[in-house]
Enzyme design. Structure first.
Site, PDB file in Angstrom:
ATOM      1  N   CYS A  55      58.311  31.054   4.870  1.00 24.68           N
ATOM      2  CA  CYS A  55      59.286  29.926   5.472  1.00 24.68           C
ATOM      3  C   CYS A  55      58.398  28.431   5.664  1.00 24.68           C
ATOM      4  O   CYS A  55      59.024  27.534   5.454  1.00 24.68           O
ATOM      5  CB  CYS A  55      59.756  30.258   6.768  1.00 24.68           C
ATOM      6  SG  CYS A  55      60.747  31.828   6.670  1.00 24.68           S
ATOM      7  N   ARG A 132      67.174  35.646   3.867  1.00 24.91           N
ATOM      8  CA  ARG A 132      66.776  34.222   3.020  1.00 24.91           C
ATOM      9  C   ARG A 132      68.004  33.929   2.187  1.00 24.91           C
ATOM     10  O   ARG A 132      67.802  34.084   0.926  1.00 24.91           O
ATOM     11  CB  ARG A 132      65.659  34.318   2.162  1.00 24.91           C
ATOM     12  CG  ARG A 132      64.651  33.074   2.131  1.00 24.91           C
ATOM     13  CD  ARG A 132      63.500  33.088   1.372  1.00 24.91           C
ATOM     14  NE  ARG A 132      62.418  33.875   2.042  1.00 24.91           N
ATOM     15  CZ  ARG A 132      61.603  33.416   2.945  1.00 24.91           C
ATOM     16  NH1 ARG A 132      61.837  32.262   3.498  1.00 24.91           N
ATOM     17  NH2 ARG A 132      60.887  34.378   3.601  1.00 24.91           N
TER      18      ARG A 132
END
Length: 218
Positions: A55, A132
């Site tokens: 991330c 995601r």
């Protein structure tokens, strides 16, 4: 026989062509309301957690390309279950480590209300560790594309920009974007819907596989 619990996959709740569910939430840029973004493109994407390696690389990459999204009249908006103050601390770390400020809003969603509404999490999940997901929302608030990545694979920022360019181009030219299309490449014509046009085409594939011409773009 062993019983298996039914589990909906992320992205299962919404489809391309659906209106993006409206919401308001706290973010690192203040309170945001999704409907306030009408009139411009919006990319809404979730990330599994703050202070995680993949991330962090994604946010650094997106912040570095923020001007490219802005040139396309497109805003970025991120979401995770982490608290607002966790987001603040993470962005401070990114700034100090990479000399880069992430200015697009990051929403807090500790109760999973937004993530569940968008199908970013399965109904019975208690965290978003496997999520995601990306939604490309057009200026009318319609979902035009979606992508789902596993937690251990980061998104491609160039592909996000290519997808955005392609969506804008097919709207502008009323044409089709072929595989590996990039701005400046030829687009494809919409196939005809009547038999006379099919029979009158010069080549056997010309009726359904033909590039647009300068005349088509006028």
């Amino acid at each position: 026989m062993e019983q298996h619990e039914t589990r909906n996959a992320p992205c299962a709740g919404l489809r391309i062509g659906d209106e993006a569910p409206d919401f308001s939430a706290r973010s690192t840029a203040g309170k945001v309301q999704l409907s306030d973004y009408r009139g411009k493109w919006l990319i809404l994407f979730s990330h599994p957690a703050d202070f995680t390696p993949v991330c962090t690389t994604e946010f650094v990459a997106l912040a570095r390309e923020a001007d490219e999204f802005e040139k396309r009249n497109c805003e970025l908006m991120a979401l995770s279950v982490d608290s607002l103050f966790s987001h603040f601390a993470w962005l401070r770390m990114i700034r100090d480590r990479f000399d880069l400020e992430v200015r697009f809003p990051i929403i807090e969603d500790p109760t999973l209300v937004i993530g569940t509404a968008y199908g970013m999490v399965a109904p019975k999940d208690n965290d978003s560790a496997t999520v995601r997901t990306t939604f490309f929302i057009d200026p009318d608030g319609i979902i035009r594309a979606m992508t789902c990545y596993p937690a251990n694979v980061g998104r491609s920022t160039p592909e996000m920009l290519r997808m955005l360019d392609a969506l804008m181009a097919v709207d502008e030219e009323a044409a089709l974007a072929p595989a590996n299309w990039h701005p400046g490449d030829p687009m494809l014509r919409q196939p005809p819907a009547n038999l006379d046009d099919v029979f009158s085409a010069k080549g056997e594939t010309d009726w359904f596989l033909a590039e647009t011409s300068t005349e088509d773009r006028k």
